[in-house]
Design a protein around this motif. Structure first.
Motif, PDB file in Angstrom:
ATOM      1  N   PRO A 433       0.805  -1.227   0.000  1.00 17.67           N
ATOM      2  CA  PRO A 433       0.000   0.000   0.000  1.00 17.67           C
ATOM      3  C   PRO A 433       0.837   1.276   0.000  1.00 17.67           C
ATOM      4  O   PRO A 433       0.314   2.346  -0.312  1.00 17.67           O
ATOM      5  CB  PRO A 433      -0.814  -0.106   1.302  1.00 17.67           C
ATOM      6  CG  PRO A 433      -0.779  -1.544   1.679  1.00 17.67           C
ATOM      7  CD  PRO A 433       0.540  -2.043   1.204  1.00 17.67           C
ATOM      8  N   ILE A 434       2.118   1.169   0.326  1.00 14.60           N
ATOM      9  CA  ILE A 434       3.000   2.343   0.349  1.00 14.60           C
ATOM     10  C   ILE A 434       3.647   2.561  -1.020  1.00 14.60           C
ATOM     11  O   ILE A 434       3.781   3.698  -1.482  1.00 14.60           O
ATOM     12  CB  ILE A 434       4.091   2.176   1.434  1.00 14.60           C
ATOM     13  CG1 ILE A 434       3.452   2.030   2.814  1.00 14.60           C
ATOM     14  CG2 ILE A 434       5.061   3.356   1.418  1.00 14.60           C
ATOM     15  CD1 ILE A 434       4.444   1.699   3.918  1.00 14.60           C
ATOM     16  N   VAL A 435       4.043   1.462  -1.683  1.00 14.12           N
ATOM     17  CA  VAL A 435       4.759   1.585  -2.965  1.00 14.12           C
ATOM     18  C   VAL A 435       3.853   1.377  -4.174  1.00 14.12           C
ATOM     19  O   VAL A 435       4.259   1.633  -5.308  1.00 14.12           O
ATOM     20  CB  VAL A 435       5.943   0.594  -3.032  1.00 14.12           C
ATOM     21  CG1 VAL A 435       6.922   0.870  -1.906  1.00 14.12           C
ATOM     22  CG2 VAL A 435       5.467  -0.859  -2.991  1.00 14.12           C
ATOM     23  N   GLY A 436       2.620   0.881  -3.943  1.00 14.95           N
ATOM     24  CA  GLY A 436       1.695   0.684  -5.054  1.00 14.95           C
ATOM     25  C   GLY A 436       2.013  -0.518  -5.906  1.00 14.95           C
ATOM     26  O   GLY A 436       1.717  -0.537  -7.104  1.00 14.95           O
ATOM     27  N   LEU A 437       2.598  -1.568  -5.308  1.00 16.38           N
ATOM     28  CA  LEU A 437       2.968  -2.766  -6.055  1.00 16.38           C
ATOM     29  C   LEU A 437       2.705  -3.994  -5.191  1.00 16.38           C
ATOM     30  O   LEU A 437       3.225  -4.094  -4.077  1.00 16.38           O
ATOM     31  CB  LEU A 437       4.441  -2.706  -6.462  1.00 16.38           C
ATOM     32  CG  LEU A 437       4.887  -3.642  -7.584  1.00 16.38           C
ATOM     33  CD1 LEU A 437       4.248  -3.240  -8.907  1.00 16.38           C
ATOM     34  CD2 LEU A 437       6.415  -3.606  -7.706  1.00 16.38           C
ATOM     35  N   LYS A 438       1.907  -4.921  -5.715  1.00 15.94           N
ATOM     36  CA  LYS A 438       1.545  -6.131  -4.982  1.00 15.94           C
ATOM     37  C   LYS A 438       2.177  -7.349  -5.653  1.00 15.94           C
ATOM     38  O   LYS A 438       2.263  -7.431  -6.876  1.00 15.94           O
ATOM     39  CB  LYS A 438       0.018  -6.281  -4.969  1.00 15.94           C
ATOM     40  CG  LYS A 438      -0.511  -7.548  -4.312  1.00 15.94           C
ATOM     41  CD  LYS A 438      -2.031  -7.581  -4.384  1.00 15.94           C
ATOM     42  CE  LYS A 438      -2.592  -8.832  -3.744  1.00 15.94           C
ATOM     43  NZ  LYS A 438      -2.245 -10.075  -4.478  1.00 15.94           N
ATOM     44  N   ILE A 439       2.659  -8.283  -4.831  1.00 24.30           N
ATOM     45  CA  ILE A 439       3.227  -9.529  -5.342  1.00 24.30           C
ATOM     46  C   ILE A 439       2.108 -10.561  -5.448  1.00 24.30           C
ATOM     47  O   ILE A 439       1.425 -10.872  -4.470  1.00 24.30           O
ATOM     48  CB  ILE A 439       4.353 -10.042  -4.421  1.00 24.30           C
ATOM     49  CG1 ILE A 439       5.486  -9.026  -4.337  1.00 24.30           C
ATOM     50  CG2 ILE A 439       4.876 -11.393  -4.924  1.00 24.30           C
ATOM     51  CD1 ILE A 439       6.559  -9.373  -3.321  1.00 24.30           C
ATOM     52  N   ASN A 440       1.935 -11.113  -6.660  1.00 22.35           N
ATOM     53  CA  ASN A 440       0.876 -12.096  -6.903  1.00 22.35           C
ATOM     54  C   ASN A 440       1.300 -13.495  -6.491  1.00 22.35           C
ATOM     55  O   ASN A 440       2.483 -13.754  -6.213  1.00 22.35           O
ATOM     56  CB  ASN A 440       0.497 -12.083  -8.387  1.00 22.35           C
ATOM     57  CG  ASN A 440       0.004 -10.724  -8.841  1.00 22.35           C
ATOM     58  OD1 ASN A 440      -0.761 -10.065  -8.147  1.00 22.35           O
ATOM     59  ND2 ASN A 440       0.462 -10.301 -10.015  1.00 22.35           N
ATOM     60  N   ASP A 441       0.337 -14.400  -6.487  1.00 24.90           N
ATOM     61  CA  ASP A 441       0.607 -15.768  -6.042  1.00 24.90           C
ATOM     62  C   ASP A 441       1.621 -16.486  -6.919  1.00 24.90           C
ATOM     63  O   ASP A 441       2.288 -17.429  -6.473  1.00 24.90           O
ATOM     64  CB  ASP A 441      -0.704 -16.578  -6.021  1.00 24.90           C
ATOM     65  CG  ASP A 441      -1.657 -16.106  -4.929  1.00 24.90           C
ATOM     66  OD1 ASP A 441      -1.195 -15.412  -4.007  1.00 24.90           O
ATOM     67  OD2 ASP A 441      -2.857 -16.438  -5.019  1.00 24.90           O
ATOM     68  N   ASP A 442       1.733 -16.066  -8.184  1.00 21.06           N
ATOM     69  CA  ASP A 442       2.687 -16.712  -9.089  1.00 21.06           C
ATOM     70  C   ASP A 442       4.039 -15.990  -9.124  1.00 21.06           C
ATOM     71  O   ASP A 442       4.909 -16.337  -9.928  1.00 21.06           O
ATOM     72  CB  ASP A 442       2.117 -16.793 -10.499  1.00 21.06           C
ATOM     73  CG  ASP A 442       1.804 -15.422 -11.103  1.00 21.06           C
ATOM     74  OD1 ASP A 442       2.010 -14.419 -10.394  1.00 21.06           O
ATOM     75  OD2 ASP A 442       1.370 -15.383 -12.263  1.00 21.06           O
ATOM     76  N   GLY A 443       4.205 -14.978  -8.263  1.00 17.63           N
ATOM     77  CA  GLY A 443       5.477 -14.250  -8.204  1.00 17.63           C
ATOM     78  C   GLY A 443       5.534 -13.028  -9.071  1.00 17.63           C
ATOM     79  O   GLY A 443       6.499 -12.244  -8.990  1.00 17.63           O
ATOM     80  N   THR A 444       4.552 -12.840  -9.941  1.00 14.02           N
ATOM     81  CA  THR A 444       4.496 -11.615 -10.731  1.00 14.02           C
ATOM     82  C   THR A 444       3.980 -10.477  -9.847  1.00 14.02           C
ATOM     83  O   THR A 444       3.582 -10.681  -8.702  1.00 14.02           O
ATOM     84  CB  THR A 444       3.582 -11.784 -11.948  1.00 14.02           C
ATOM     85  OG1 THR A 444       2.255 -12.091 -11.496  1.00 14.02           O
ATOM     86  CG2 THR A 444       4.087 -12.907 -12.846  1.00 14.02           C
ATOM     87  N   THR A 445       3.984  -9.276 -10.393  1.00 16.46           N
ATOM     88  CA  THR A 445       3.532  -8.121  -9.614  1.00 16.46           C
ATOM     89  C   THR A 445       2.402  -7.399 -10.336  1.00 16.46           C
ATOM     90  O   THR A 445       2.299  -7.444 -11.556  1.00 16.46           O
ATOM     91  CB  THR A 445       4.692  -7.141  -9.367  1.00 16.46           C
ATOM     92  OG1 THR A 445       5.226  -6.686 -10.622  1.00 16.46           O
ATOM     93  CG2 THR A 445       5.791  -7.777  -8.547  1.00 16.46           C
TER      94      THR A 445
END
Length: 452
Positions: A433-445
């Motif tokens: 929530p601070i950087v605006g980037l989430k790591i997905n379950d498959d390792g992608t973002t």
């Protein structure tokens, strides 16, 4: 009448004898009582304590930044005049207005500091810096070392040593704290990434666009990282942190780096796995070299460039073996000061609490003095003969679109065991929530809205 005079005289003599023998309290006896029975600072408000300390080392913020302006605690630890100036404080104001800073002030216990009770033999603990020639170690020596000695009246002293003096490189620091080989030491996450890669969650170079974002990330997860360190070192405790808001990284190179293509094939000293990933994204060859050995490696051409912060390069005189200073790679350097569990447990309770309070005060002083360090140490390197070259727009684009999403973040995810791990869940909960980037379950973002 004669009997009355006699009784009065006897009573007077008895009173004198009682006073002489301590039967009643004389003014001298009352004055000799230890002040510790009623601490002078117990009645102070926080505002009064801040006002008393304003204008120099030991000052802290509760609403007026100008109270922090004044001399640095030792030469070369402030701006070019060895002062802490208002402009630098205003630029990094987010530090002082943060809940983390307020919690540090509370932990420092300015209004009712722990009293010294211990009266046994003096205790000496060795503190190991990465290198005593660089500014953070000088700050430790000038602040926490001196303050502990004063507050404990010499009952506890910290003896400063360093990795080079002990023949250490750094990657095994956590293990050495764990087994008691080192009592109390500075730990930088990049050095120990092979042992505990989860700590690099705040050292993902290129992910944090500026100091304020990186500070928010660090403040959000420091408690979680403390727990990781505690578990890994069998109970070791973080006593303080070396907050360096003027701690950007730079490339110190023998050859001129004017474009991103100039990095290709260069042998570059790295000080951590995530930084190595950033370097490799530019086509250079990252190599871990112990900090104390970099000068010789650059001098002999074993390395083409070395990466570190401006004050560290100057402290090791890299300006003698390189010609160019390229950057900055934004970084709010934060190293931890960790003490062995048994060493801490063996301290008397009052000494232990004084150490904790002075650890918090050291953090506060680091936040006060370091905002000017990027500018002043960059200029000192330039004055020593280096040519400063700023990253080009092309370099910044490669960082954003290649280094971070293709190299730095995916490789860190692999090192910590994949996306289905506690540390990645912590990233998504507190950092995403601070950087605006989430790591997905498959390792992608996936990009997400910035909400913190």
């Amino acid at each position: 009448m004669r009997n009355g005079v006699l009784v009065f005289s006897l009573l007077a003599m008895f009173t004198v004898i009682l006073a002489a023998c301590g039967g009643s309290e004389s003014e001298d006896t009352a004055a000799a009582k230890p002040e510790a029975a009623k601490p002078a600072s117990a009645s102070l408000t926080l505002e009064e304590a801040a006002a008393q300390r304003a204008g120099g080392p030991g000052s802290f913020y509760i609403g007026d930044l100008s109270q922090l302006v004044g001399p640095a605690p030792a030469p070369t630890l402030g701006d070019e005049d060895d002062m802490v100036n208002l402009a630098g404080l205003e630029r990094e104001r987010y530090l002082f207005d943060s809940p983390y800073y307020a919690a540090l002030v509370k932990k420092a216990n300015f209004t009712n500091p722990t009293e010294l009770v211990y009266d046994g033999d003096p205790i000496e603990i060795q503190f190991t810096c990465i290198n005593r020639t660089v500014a953070p170690c000088k700050l430790v020596d000038a602040v926490i070392t001196e303050n502990i000695k004063e507050r404990t009246q010499g009952k506890l002293t910290l003896e400063i040593t360093s990795f080079p003096e002990l023949g250490l490189a750094g990657p095994d620091t956590l293990q050495l704290v764990r087994d008691g080989t080192i009592a109390f030491t500075e730990i930088t996450s990049g050095y120990v990434a092979g042992d505990l890669p989860q700590l690099e969650i705040t050292f993902l170079y290129g992910l944090f666009p500026d100091h304020e974002v990186e500070f928010k990330v660090n403040a959000a997860v420091q408690g979680d990282l403390d727990k990781l360190i505690q578990d890994d070192t069998n109970g070791g405790q973080v006593i303080s942190r070396m907050w360096i808001s003027g701690g950007d990284n730079f490339f110190f190179c023998r050859d001129k780096i004017e474009t991103a293509a100039d990095f290709k094939g260069k042998k570059v000293r790295s000080h951590g796995a995530a930084l190595s990933d950033w370097i490799e994204a530019f086509g250079a060859n990252a190599q871990f070299v112990a900090f104390a050995e970099v000068y010789t490696a650059l001098e002999r051409g074993i390395l083409d460039c070395g990466v570190t912060v401006a004050f560290a390069a100057h402290g090791q005189r890299w300006y003698e073996v390189t010609d160019y200073m390229v950057g900055p790679l934004s970084s709010q350097l934060i190293n931890t000061m960790v003490i062995n569990a048994n060493v801490l447990a063996d301290l008397p309770e009052d000494i232990r609490q004084i150490l904790v309070e002075e650890g918090a005060r050291h953090e506060l002083e680091a936040m006060r003095v370091t905002p000017a360090w990027n500018e002043v140490w960059t200029q000192r390197n330039v004055d020593a003969g280096l040519e400063y070259i700023e990253f080009t727009p092309d370099m910044k684009e490669i960082q954003a679109n290649k280094a971070v999403p293709i190299h730095v973040l995916p490789n860190w995810i692999k090192r910590v065991g994949g996306p289905d791990t506690d540390i990645v869940r912590l990233f998504n909960e507190k950092i995403a929530p601070i950087v605006g980037l989430k790591i997905n379950d498959d390792g992608t973002t996936t990009q997400i809205p910035i909400t913190k």
